[in-house]
Design an enzyme around this catalytic site. Structure first.
Site, mmCIF file in Angstrom:
data_model
loop_
_atom_site.group_PDB
_atom_site.id
_atom_site.type_symbol
_atom_site.label_atom_id
_atom_site.label_comp_id
_atom_site.label_asym_id
_atom_site.label_seq_id
_atom_site.Cartn_x
_atom_site.Cartn_y
_atom_site.Cartn_z
ATOM 1 N N LYS A 238 0.856 -1.187 0.000
ATOM 2 C CA LYS A 238 0.000 0.000 0.000
ATOM 3 C C LYS A 238 0.887 1.231 0.000
ATOM 4 O O LYS A 238 1.486 1.596 1.007
ATOM 5 C CB LYS A 238 -0.909 0.038 1.233
ATOM 6 N N GLY A 291 6.310 5.156 8.859
ATOM 7 C CA GLY A 291 5.364 6.275 8.903
ATOM 8 C C GLY A 291 5.302 6.815 10.311
ATOM 9 O O GLY A 291 6.269 6.720 11.070
ATOM 10 N N SER A 292 4.146 7.346 10.660
ATOM 11 C CA SER A 292 4.061 8.037 11.947
ATOM 12 C C SER A 292 3.769 7.069 13.100
ATOM 13 O O SER A 292 3.264 5.958 12.900
ATOM 14 C CB SER A 292 2.974 9.098 11.874
ATOM 15 N N VAL A 293 4.043 7.526 14.305
ATOM 16 C CA VAL A 293 3.815 6.719 15.513
ATOM 17 C C VAL A 293 2.331 6.359 15.668
ATOM 18 O O VAL A 293 2.009 5.183 15.921
ATOM 19 C CB VAL A 293 4.330 7.476 16.773
ATOM 20 N N THR A 295 -0.019 5.859 13.494
ATOM 21 C CA THR A 295 -0.461 4.813 12.559
ATOM 22 C C THR A 295 0.118 3.458 12.966
ATOM 23 O O THR A 295 -0.593 2.448 12.988
ATOM 24 C CB THR A 295 -0.038 5.163 11.110
ATOM 25 N N GLU A 319 9.209 1.696 11.422
ATOM 26 C CA GLU A 319 10.172 2.795 11.570
ATOM 27 C C GLU A 319 9.352 4.075 11.577
ATOM 28 O O GLU A 319 8.646 4.368 10.613
ATOM 29 C CB GLU A 319 11.199 2.778 10.433
ATOM 30 N N CYS A 353 12.708 11.896 8.207
ATOM 31 C CA CYS A 353 12.493 11.456 9.593
ATOM 32 C C CYS A 353 13.696 11.814 10.452
ATOM 33 O O CYS A 353 13.595 11.928 11.658
ATOM 34 C CB CYS A 353 12.228 9.963 9.621
ATOM 35 N N GLU A 451 7.091 15.847 17.235
ATOM 36 C CA GLU A 451 7.546 15.799 15.840
ATOM 37 C C GLU A 451 6.699 16.773 15.011
ATOM 38 O O GLU A 451 5.472 16.746 15.067
ATOM 39 C CB GLU A 451 7.416 14.386 15.250
ATOM 40 N N SER A 517 21.800 9.213 5.950
ATOM 41 C CA SER A 517 22.327 7.848 6.088
ATOM 42 C C SER A 517 22.371 7.176 4.716
ATOM 43 O O SER A 517 21.519 7.415 3.867
ATOM 44 C CB SER A 517 21.470 7.035 7.048
HETATM 45 P P1 NAD Z 1 1.618 8.261 7.996
HETATM 46 O O1 NAD Z 1 1.681 7.466 9.255
HETATM 47 O O2 NAD Z 1 0.568 9.304 7.911
HETATM 48 O O3 NAD Z 1 1.354 7.290 6.765
HETATM 49 C C1 NAD Z 1 2.209 6.210 6.493
HETATM 50 C C2 NAD Z 1 1.414 5.200 5.684
HETATM 51 O O4 NAD Z 1 0.411 4.616 6.519
HETATM 52 C C3 NAD Z 1 0.676 5.809 4.490
HETATM 53 O O5 NAD Z 1 0.758 4.926 3.408
HETATM 54 C C4 NAD Z 1 -0.750 5.910 5.018
HETATM 55 O O6 NAD Z 1 -1.725 5.916 4.008
HETATM 56 C C5 NAD Z 1 -0.843 4.652 5.850
HETATM 57 N N1 NAD Z 1 -1.901 4.624 6.863
HETATM 58 C C6 NAD Z 1 -2.501 5.646 7.497
HETATM 59 N N2 NAD Z 1 -3.399 5.166 8.383
HETATM 60 C C7 NAD Z 1 -3.359 3.822 8.312
HETATM 61 C C8 NAD Z 1 -4.025 2.762 8.997
HETATM 62 N N3 NAD Z 1 -4.936 2.991 9.953
HETATM 63 N N4 NAD Z 1 -3.701 1.487 8.666
HETATM 64 C C9 NAD Z 1 -2.777 1.219 7.714
HETATM 65 N N5 NAD Z 1 -2.124 2.184 7.039
HETATM 66 C C10 NAD Z 1 -2.392 3.467 7.344
HETATM 67 O O7 NAD Z 1 3.077 8.855 7.721
HETATM 68 P P2 NAD Z 1 3.562 9.818 6.518
HETATM 69 O O8 NAD Z 1 3.007 11.190 6.754
HETATM 70 O O9 NAD Z 1 3.349 9.194 5.208
HETATM 71 O O10 NAD Z 1 5.132 9.826 6.778
HETATM 72 C C11 NAD Z 1 5.713 10.667 7.695
HETATM 73 C C12 NAD Z 1 6.097 9.924 8.952
HETATM 74 O O11 NAD Z 1 6.955 8.849 8.629
HETATM 75 C C13 NAD Z 1 6.884 10.795 9.912
HETATM 76 O O12 NAD Z 1 6.443 10.550 11.225
HETATM 77 C C14 NAD Z 1 8.321 10.325 9.706
HETATM 78 O O13 NAD Z 1 9.166 10.570 10.801
HETATM 79 C C15 NAD Z 1 8.110 8.869 9.456
HETATM 80 N N6 NAD Z 1 9.250 8.265 8.742
HETATM 81 C C16 NAD Z 1 10.097 7.476 9.462
HETATM 82 C C17 NAD Z 1 11.198 6.900 8.842
HETATM 83 C C18 NAD Z 1 12.143 6.023 9.614
HETATM 84 O O14 NAD Z 1 12.938 5.325 8.997
HETATM 85 N N7 NAD Z 1 12.109 6.035 10.937
HETATM 86 C C19 NAD Z 1 11.422 7.139 7.483
HETATM 87 C C20 NAD Z 1 10.519 7.936 6.781
HETATM 88 C C21 NAD Z 1 9.433 8.492 7.427
#
Ligand code: NAD
Length: 568
Positions: A238, A291-293, A295, A319, A353, A451, A517
């Site tokens: 997805k 993605g985010s914490v 989610t 992550e 991130c 964040e 990185s």
């Molecule tokens: P997000 O959590 O909004 O979305 C990530 C993904 O999850 C998207 O594809 C979204 O559609 C999906 N999603 C949302 N709700 C969901 C649910 N209930 N069930 C399943 N999937 C769901 O994050 P974002 O805005 O796309 O990315 C930014 C975040 O990602 C920031 O917090 C950033 O720090 C983090 N990030 C972390 C790393 C790492 O390696 N630690 C790398 C890149 C981004």
């Protein structure tokens, strides 16, 4: 530990301008890898790569590409139509796509679960050959397309796209293939191979893996979905709505390289609909999430609630976010701090991130650092990412724009906070937010602990005599532990800070910015609320997706039941 610091520091600092200091890590091993990082191309005017990129940008910009859902060897288009727009010019649509509904997602689950059984039979050597082919296509024929879709879809400048959708993506494919080849070299001990032979083989996990990727790195989408596949798993990918076209390009390249239908299924969907459907399936074998914490926490909670229905304990890799820091010691080199901080905090609008979003600066260096930061801030060109002079462009979408603007409003209203540079926001054409620097008197203000994920840096200036108390704040005021950097020329202090801040970052930098990185060089990931720290880009990551089987083969008959002492 700080008592050691006190002894060494009190002996006095030798601050005699910039000098190269030795490593504070004496026991570091240098590995000789059998694989090399993809070079980052320069895109100088008239170069081959510059011409190819220009042509691809023109083509991508004047089309709205139709992107289907792909399950097995079939394409689907539902009535739930969505568009991906250019963040820097949001009236322009670059992709039309469709959300998969629950029924299609269930079909994808069944297709992947069936495909996994056959894919697992494909020899590892054949999978490695496909991965190398994919990497070569990405490095050659499709490099410009990967970069142009990333630049226009996610508003990345040339260099930001090249390090992501070309170099890092290619590195993930090549290094993971290399790590798998190396891993298979390990075989367990066979004490007497004529009597008993022990061996181990890698299998995928029976079921399917859900790969859920973020918008901010094209390469992450490729890694999350194709690394489990490399290990013999089948995947539902997805992608993020706001990285759709670049992610679709990866999918097409991998199809061309020979990844069979059903091994990776491309299923754009509403996040919660996707999450609810996959976690309700007994065949869920793992979630590979970035993605985010909030989610990731939701997905983890859903898996926990359904734990009794699964065939396997689903593997969960997440992550997540960060509140990454730069910490400046009185012995730091000002120029390195200024330039590193501008890049870390504001490249790609701080939407990495690992981007620096809080900084602790000693009072004695603050006047020079402030002057340097504000001078550089004025020079940064903000605009169209395709313009070669542009340093950074728009943030990803309206939701991000409103969130970041909310923090800027908070800074304007708060007595403890002062905006010392930037602060303007304008979403009339694109989602533009000026790189903004805030100075705070309160190191625990929410602007220093939450964040933000945007071009907003907050600085706390500490009295030099309060160095220790300030260092304590770094690891105790946020729930995250992703990246962090310390700046100083005093080797004793660096050594002490390295220990003091040990748990505050999964990727730690000494006299370097907190971003950047590289696969194989700085395997990436953080602990605490920043994630499960499985270190993407390192050798351990792909093993999380393996399902090893240990086999003991015996060549002589078993003749006794009793043990010798029983017969005495
Ligand atoms: P997000 O959590 O909004 O979305 C990530 C993904 O999850 C998207 O594809 C979204 O559609 C999906 N999603 C949302 N709700 C969901 C649910 N209930 N069930 C399943 N999937 C769901 O994050 P974002 O805005 O796309 O990315 C930014 C975040 O990602 C920031 O917090 C950033 O720090 C983090 N990030 C972390 C790393 C790492 O390696 N630690 C790398 C890149 C981004």
């Amino acid at each position: 530990m700080l008592s050691v610091y006190k002894q060494t520091f009190s002996s006095g600092l030798q601050r005699s301008g910039i000098r190269c200091i030795g490593s504070v890590l004496s026991d570091l091993n240098i590995n000789d890898f059998g694989v090399k990082n993809e070079p980052v191309l320069e895109y100088l005017k008239g170069s081959k790569e510059q011409k190819e990129l220009s042509a691809s940008l023109s083509e991508t910009a004047c089309n709205t590409e139709d992107v289907p859902i792909v399950i097995g060897d079939k394409e689907y288009r539902t009535n739930d139509v969505r568009y991906q727009v250019m963040p820097h010019d949001h009236q322009k649509k670059i992709a039309k796509f469709y959300y998969a509904d629950t029924n299609l997602l269930k079909k994808a689950i069944d297709t992947a679960t069936e495909a996994q059984k056959e894919w697992d039979q494909v020899p590892i050597s054949e999978r490695l050959r496909i991965w190398e082919k994919a990497a070569s296509l990405m490095a050659g024929k499709y490099r410009a397309k990967l970069n142009s879709t990333t630049m226009l879809g996610q508003a990345k400048t040339i260099i930001q796209a090249e390090i992501d959708s070309a170099a890092e993506l290619i590195d993930f494919f090549r290094f993971n293939a290399y790590f798998l080849k190396e891993a298979t070299k390990y075989q367990p001990i066979s004490e007497n191979p004529k009597i008993t032979k022990n061996s181990m083989r890698y299998r995928g996990v029976d079921g399917f893996i859900a790969a859920v990727s973020p918008f901010n790195f094209t390469a992450i989408g490729g890694n999350l979905s194709y690394t489990p596949a490399l290990m013999g798993n089948a995947v539902l990918w997805k992608p993020s709505d706001t990285a759709l076209l670049s992610n679709w390009t990866i999918f097409k390249v991998c199809q061309e390289a020979g990844v069979p239908p059903g091994v990776v299924n491309f299923v754009p969907a509403d996040g919660p609909v996707f999450g609810n459907t996959i976690t309700a399936s007994p065949n869920l074998a793992g979630i590979n999430f970035t993605g985010s914490v909030p989610t990731f926490s939701t997905l983890w909670r859903q898996v926990g609630q359904n734990i009794n229905i699964y065939r396997n304990f689903p593997r969960l890799i997440g992550e997540c976010g960060g509140k990454n820091y730069h910490f400046v010691h009185p012995s730091a080199d000002v120029m390195t701090v200024v330039k590193g901080t501008i890049r870390s905090a504001f490249e790609f609008c701080g939407q990495k991130c690992s981007a620096c979003s809080r900084m602790y600066v000693c009072e004695s260096l603050w006047p020079k650092i402030k002057e340097g930061l504000l001078e550089k801030l004025c020079d940064l060109k903000i605009g169209d990412p395709t313009d070669v002079k542009t340093f950074t462009s728009a943030v990803i979408d309206k939701k991000a724009f409103d969130r970041i603007k909310g923090y800027i409003e908070h800074a304007k209203c708060s007595n403890n906070l002062e905006i010392i540079g930037g602060g303007k926001c304008d979403d009339s054409v694109g989602y533009y937010i000026e790189p903004t620097i805030v100075q705070t008197e309160d190191p625990k203000d929410r602007i220093m602990t939450e964040e933000i994920f945007g071009p907003l840096l907050t600085i706390y200036v500490y009295p030099d005599c309060k160095l220790e108390e300030t260092l304590d704040l770094v690891g105790t005021t946020t729930p995250f532990a992703l990246t962090g950097a310390i700046f100083g020329q005093d080797e004793n202090w660096l050594r002490c800070a390295l220990e003091e801040l040990k748990m505050s970052a999964g990727n730690f930098y000494i006299n370097d910015k907190s971003t950047g990185s590289v696969v194989g060089q700085q395997p990436f990931g953080g602990a605490r609320m920043s994630g499960t720290n499985d270190k993407a880009g390192g050798p351990h990551y792909l093993l999380r997706w393996g399902n090893p089987q240990a086999i003991k083969e015996t060549f002589v008959p078993l003749t006794e039941i009793e043990y010798p002492y029983m017969k005495q």
